[in-house]
Design a protein around this motif. Sequence first.
Motif, short mmCIF file in Angstrom:
data_model
loop_
_atom_site.label_atom_id
_atom_site.label_comp_id
_atom_site.label_asym_id
_atom_site.label_seq_id
_atom_site.Cartn_x
_atom_site.Cartn_y
_atom_site.Cartn_z
N GLU A 1 60.19 62.43 32.07
CA GLU A 1 59.59 61.10 32.18
C GLU A 1 60.17 60.14 31.14
O GLU A 1 60.37 58.96 31.41
CB GLU A 1 58.08 61.19 32.04
CG GLU A 1 57.41 61.87 33.22
CD GLU A 1 55.90 62.01 33.03
OE1 GLU A 1 55.41 61.57 31.98
OE2 GLU A 1 55.23 62.56 33.93
N ALA A 2 60.43 60.67 29.95
CA ALA A 2 61.04 59.83 28.93
C ALA A 2 62.45 59.41 29.34
O ALA A 2 62.84 58.25 29.16
CB ALA A 2 61.08 60.58 27.59
N ASP A 3 63.21 60.36 29.91
CA ASP A 3 64.55 60.01 30.38
C ASP A 3 64.49 58.97 31.50
O ASP A 3 65.28 58.03 31.55
CB ASP A 3 65.27 61.26 30.88
CG ASP A 3 65.63 62.22 29.74
OD1 ASP A 3 65.62 61.77 28.58
OD2 ASP A 3 65.93 63.39 30.03
N ALA A 4 63.50 59.16 32.42
CA ALA A 4 63.36 58.21 33.52
C ALA A 4 62.99 56.82 32.99
O ALA A 4 63.49 55.80 33.48
CB ALA A 4 62.30 58.70 34.51
N ALA A 5 62.10 56.78 31.99
CA ALA A 5 61.72 55.49 31.41
C ALA A 5 62.91 54.83 30.72
O ALA A 5 63.10 53.61 30.82
CB ALA A 5 60.58 55.69 30.41
N THR A 6 63.74 55.64 30.06
CA THR A 6 64.93 55.09 29.42
C THR A 6 65.88 54.53 30.45
O THR A 6 66.47 53.44 30.27
CB THR A 6 65.64 56.17 28.59
OG1 THR A 6 64.73 56.67 27.58
CG2 THR A 6 66.88 55.62 27.91
N ARG A 7 66.06 55.26 31.55
CA ARG A 7 66.94 54.77 32.61
C ARG A 7 66.38 53.50 33.23
O ARG A 7 67.14 52.55 33.50
CB ARG A 7 67.12 55.85 33.69
CG ARG A 7 67.93 57.06 33.24
CD ARG A 7 68.35 57.89 34.44
NE ARG A 7 67.21 58.34 35.22
CZ ARG A 7 66.55 59.48 35.01
NH1 ARG A 7 66.92 60.28 34.01
NH2 ARG A 7 65.54 59.82 35.77
N LEU B 1 66.58 47.72 34.08
CA LEU B 1 65.95 46.40 33.96
C LEU B 1 66.78 45.49 33.06
O LEU B 1 66.91 44.29 33.33
CB LEU B 1 64.53 46.55 33.40
CG LEU B 1 63.50 47.15 34.36
CD1 LEU B 1 62.17 47.36 33.63
CD2 LEU B 1 63.28 46.24 35.57
N GLY B 2 67.33 46.04 32.00
CA GLY B 2 68.19 45.25 31.13
C GLY B 2 69.43 44.77 31.87
O GLY B 2 69.87 43.62 31.69
N GLU B 3 70.00 45.65 32.70
CA GLU B 3 71.18 45.25 33.46
C GLU B 3 70.82 44.19 34.50
O GLU B 3 71.58 43.25 34.74
CB GLU B 3 71.77 46.48 34.15
CG GLU B 3 73.26 46.38 34.41
CD GLU B 3 74.06 46.32 33.11
OE1 GLU B 3 74.95 45.45 33.04
OE2 GLU B 3 73.80 47.11 32.20
N LEU B 4 69.64 44.35 35.13
CA LEU B 4 69.18 43.33 36.08
C LEU B 4 68.99 41.98 35.39
O LEU B 4 69.34 40.93 35.94
CB LEU B 4 67.87 43.77 36.75
CG LEU B 4 67.98 44.80 37.87
CD1 LEU B 4 66.59 45.26 38.30
CD2 LEU B 4 68.72 44.21 39.07
#
Length: 527
Positions: free
Chosen positions: A138-144, A149-152
């Motif tokens: 879940e932490a990895d998914a949140a990081t991704r 979102l940053g890229e968007l």
Amino acid sequence: MLDIPTDHHADGGMAGSGNRQSGIRKASEPRRTPGMLPFAAAGLFVAAVALFGTASASWLPATGLPLLFLVAVLGSAATFGLWPGIAAAAFAFATYNFLFVEPLYTLRVGSAADVLALSLFLFTAALTGWLAGRARDEADAATRRAAHLGELSAFSAELGDCVSAHDVMAAFVHHAFRVSSTPVVVMQQSGQTIAAATAEPADTAVDDLSMQACERAFRYGSEQAATAPGWQGSRFGFHPIVIDAKVVAVAGIGTPELDRQRAAEIDQTVTTMVAQAASAIGRISQMQAMEAARVHADQETLRAGLLSSLSHDLRTPLATILGSVSTLRELGHAMPEAARMDLLAATEEETRRLARYVDDLLTMTRLKTGLKPQLTMIEPGDAAHSAVTRARAAYPGCRFELTMEVSLPKVSSDPALVEQALFNLLDNAAKFSDSKPVFLMGTQENGGVRFDISDQGPGIAPEVQTMIFDPLFRGRDSGKSGTGLGLAIVKSIAETLGGAISVRSPAKAGKGSAFSLFLPANGTVSP
């Protein structure tokens, strides 16, 4: 208008429908497990604990050893994720039973108490590995998600600076590549030919099977899923970019070697980017249409104004010339010499005025049609002298005073346009000078030359100073003849040669106007 063809219509299979396919991989593809390296590392963690337990058996309490194995399981799950954590739990159970539970070095259990203890250990280790692994995943998914979102956000910000559809496509492939870490290509169609408009990496090639999927995306306006790795088919997932129910381009995303969850995350982000790109292209298309309409309206206004000028301002000198010539032809032999000379002088004056009108019309036409100036190194003083000579001939009753700073630098410019601009400024000043002197001064400024033309007339009202450079503008109360193109031509010439024009009024003692024309030393031709 947009340079992206819009020949293909989207149908019911358009992106966003309920039967939407994944642009990354088929939904039926089984979820992949991590590679072997995390499992091997988890096994090393457990093996390290086993070695430590064997070496410290003489002083380590029996109750502390299972806790050390749980720490290894917890560390494996927290570091490598869910499945390596579960594998570490199974390996820890087997190792603990084999090395530290009687009878040693077998997987048999000697007593019921040991069976219960091992069962509790297995349950605790599996639960610990599962919880820690889920937390890590879940932490990895949140990081991704945060990275996506940053890229968007960065993509949205960059879209605000895009001025063409090509800019939008270039921004899209860049950010989509950063999200997916796979080749990204945007395909466009011209006639019957489909080709890559932009791609990242730049040498990305679309094979025949992928091209077939791309053609279907153009034809039906629906997303075409990439084939799962190892199977024959398209290696790109294609997303149609649809504007007003028409496919204007197709974005192809390479197949990532990832599990289904991460592929779905990338697919969702890329789909959002496609929607943003379509919205940006639509906005640019509307802006271009509005700009084209504005230019057309400006051209119509200018055309109507020129026709009005031709019918009004040119009629007066033509009538004077025609009347003078007719009188001379019919009555000249009976007229006194003084009267004949007056008619000839009037004819000459009106002919000169008519020539100035024609010069203004030709110059404006030249600038509006985009003819490039002929740049050459010129002496500012020569252009100023030529303009003053023309002004003195046009206004023999007005005094023109020329002052040029010593050792002015040469400038790279168009001599004919510079002379025309200076003459128009002198012509405008003479009309409002009330027979008072008009001054032309040349000085050096910022490596270039600044010409200052000033008069002692009534000045220009503040509310119209921003409009005097508009084509066909003439002050309502000026009472002066002219086409209204003179100052507009000066502004166009200044901008074309990379210079600038400004006005200050009142110029001195509450009266008069002063125009400043700046020309850079190294003139550049504006597009």
